[in-house]
Design an enzyme around this catalytic site. Structure first.
Site, PDB file in Angstrom:
ATOM      1  N   HIS A 123       9.510  -5.989   6.977  1.00 16.93           N
ATOM      2  CA  HIS A 123       8.506  -6.871   6.847  1.00 16.93           C
ATOM      3  C   HIS A 123       7.623  -6.930   5.846  1.00 16.93           C
ATOM      4  CE1 HIS A 123       6.676  -2.742   8.670  1.00 16.93           C
ATOM      5  NE2 HIS A 123       5.085  -4.197   7.442  1.00 16.93           N
ATOM      6  N   ASP A 153      13.985  -2.836  10.584  1.00 17.64           N
ATOM      7  CA  ASP A 153      12.699  -2.695  10.272  1.00 17.64           C
ATOM      8  C   ASP A 153      12.509  -2.226   8.403  1.00 17.64           C
ATOM      9  OD1 ASP A 153      10.197  -4.008   9.432  1.00 17.64           O
ATOM     10  OD2 ASP A 153       9.498  -2.114   9.824  1.00 17.64           O
ATOM     11  N   GLY A 235      -0.248  -1.674   4.386  1.00 18.56           N
ATOM     12  CA  GLY A 235       0.324  -1.533   3.010  1.00 18.56           C
ATOM     13  C   GLY A 235       0.794  -0.117   2.861  1.00 18.56           C
ATOM     14  N   ASN A 236       0.474   0.801   3.963  1.00 21.18           N
ATOM     15  CA  ASN A 236       1.957   2.179   3.996  1.00 21.18           C
ATOM     16  C   ASN A 236       2.412   1.886   4.411  1.00 21.18           C
ATOM     17  OD1 ASN A 236      -1.144   4.111   4.527  1.00 21.18           O
ATOM     18  ND2 ASN A 236       0.371   4.738   3.586  1.00 21.18           N
ATOM     19  N   SER A 237       2.892   0.506   5.171  1.00 18.92           N
ATOM     20  CA  SER A 237       4.594  -0.077   5.174  1.00 18.92           C
ATOM     21  C   SER A 237       5.869   0.171   3.766  1.00 18.92           C
ATOM     22  CB  SER A 237       4.205  -1.564   5.637  1.00 18.92           C
ATOM     23  OG  SER A 237       3.521  -1.682   6.265  1.00 18.92           O
ATOM     24  N   GLY A 292      28.011 -14.276  22.565  1.00 16.80           N
ATOM     25  CA  GLY A 292      27.549 -16.013  22.609  1.00 16.80           C
ATOM     26  C   GLY A 292      27.081 -16.963  23.470  1.00 16.80           C
ATOM     27  N   ILE A 293      26.016 -16.525  23.782  1.00 23.21           N
ATOM     28  CA  ILE A 293      25.248 -17.140  24.573  1.00 23.21           C
ATOM     29  C   ILE A 293      23.141 -17.629  24.073  1.00 23.21           C
ATOM     30  CG2 ILE A 293      26.634 -16.235  27.063  1.00 23.21           C
ATOM     31  CD1 ILE A 293      23.621 -14.603  27.146  1.00 23.21           C
TER      32      ILE A 293
END
Length: 388
Positions: A123, A153, A235-237, A292-293
């Site tokens: 992200h 993530d 910002g720590n991400s 496949g749906i």
């Protein structure tokens, strides 16, 4: 005679005792005064030959040692996007003023040949047209996105700095215990706060947190995370969660954003990150199975809404099959539009999140059992999954 003398003796004795006490205090005071002052009036100690030694107090602790060891491995990640007009950070280049659309953190985890590899969050770099890595020496280096995965993530960057870089030691997140001390290091609120360190404990291991991947206010995925009370802020991400050996045990990625909640931050276990990173390095992506749906979760709609959309079913929960991929796995197996998937490999399906969770436990090429409700009757099919 004794009866007349007795009252007179008592006052005399009292006076004698009082005088003795006063003289004693006076003498003690004089001795004390003369013992601490010499003729020159300078202060001395009773033993004039005693040596006075200076005490060298070292405030360095295990925590500061860990921070010193890992800080050069923690980087800032600045992203630039042409699709946004907002700017939170600017940097002057030779030809223009570049404006960043966002920033986060990252960790240097490997060096191979000419490349330095960095872990961050999906992200953080999602939608970026350009990415730069900011090292601890404040040098900006252009980076390439090797690949990323929105479900875990995790994103992997690579770059070619022309200076020495420190690679962090990788730990084993399965060995973490509740109450164990950990440090979160990153760039909260922007690159200007890079290298910020917060301390806490492991509040929980193997936590499951529901995640909304497409911002539709419906949870799409259950993520396995480490819970900590170390402060984690925007910002720590992508930053590091390290143990007191200086080993990377997690990648910080989120917190509970609620004014009634404090001290609930989360990190992706490094064992999971390394597994995903290997796939990204090898294929540029993480492979997931496809059934496949195109479907919708009945639990997300009221009976009125379902009737309005022409959905007539005899169950309240499950995945309503809206359409199928031509010649896809579900169609090949015999599943039809209008069926409701209610069970996958003996696990009941009640929401789209539970459907994805069960589906993604399997690998492309595996054959799984899928049970559908068709016109009130349950039927099972064998579906061979394909690769996404």
């Amino acid at each position: 005679m004794k009866e007349k003398i007795k009252p007179i003796i008592k006052p005399v004795l009292k006076i004698v005792v009082i005088i003795a006490v006063v003289l004693s205090f006076a003498m003690n005071g004089y001795i004390f005064y003369t013992s601490i002052n010499d003729d020159s009036g300078t202060s001395t100690v009773s033993d004039r030959n005693a040596k006075v030694e200076e005490v060298d107090y070292d405030v360095k602790t295990d925590t500061t040692s860990v921070v010193d060891a890992v800080s050069d491995s923690i980087v800032g990640v600045v992203v630039y996007s042409n699709s946004t007009g907002s700017s939170i950070f600017g940097r002057q280049t030779e030809n223009e003023q570049e404006e960043a659309s966002g920033s986060g953190s990252g960790v240097v985890y490997e060096q191979t040949g000419k490349y330095t590899y960095i872990i961050t969050n999906h992200h953080v770099i999602d939608g970026a047209d350009k990415v730069q890595v900011v090292f601890s020496n404040n040098e900006y280096v252009d980076a390439e996105v090797v690949g990323s995965d929105e479900y875990s993530d995790v994103a992997i960057l690579r770059c070619q700095p022309d200076f020495d870089v420190t690679v962090i030691d990788i730990g084993d997140s399965s060995l973490l215990d509740k109450g164990e001390t950990v440090l979160a290091i990153g760039s909260p609120l922007g690159i200007e706060y890079s290298g910020t360190v917060t301390q806490g404990i492991v509040s929980g291991t193997d936590r499951t947190v529901a995640v909304d991947l497409n911002d539709d206010s419906v949870d799409d995925w259950d993520m396995n995370v480490i819970q900590t009370d170390a402060a984690i802020n925007p910002g720590n991400s992508g930053g590091a969660l390290v143990n007191m050996k200086g080993e990377l045990v997690g990648i910080t990625n989120m917190k509970f954003a609620d004014e009634t909640v404090e001290g609930m931050g989360f990190a992706i276990p490094i064992n999971d990150v390394v597994t995903v990173a290997k796939q990204i390095r090898l294929n540029g992506k993480v492979s997931y199975p496809v059934i496949g749906i195109s479907g919708l979760s009945l639990a997300d709609y009221s009976s009125y809404q379902l009737q309005r959309y022409g959905v007539n079913v005899s169950v309240d929960t499950g995945i309503y099959v809206v359409s199928l991929t031509d010649n896809g796995p579900a169609q090949k197996a015999g599943i039809e539009a209008g069926d409701v998937i209610v069970n996958v490999e003996d696990a009941d399906i009640t929401t789209y999140k539970s459907f994805l969770t069960e589906l993604y436990k399997h690998q492309p090429g595996e054959t799984i059992s899928v049970t559908v409700n068709r016109s009130g009757k349950e039927t099972s099919f064998k579906v061979t999954l394909e690769e996404k």
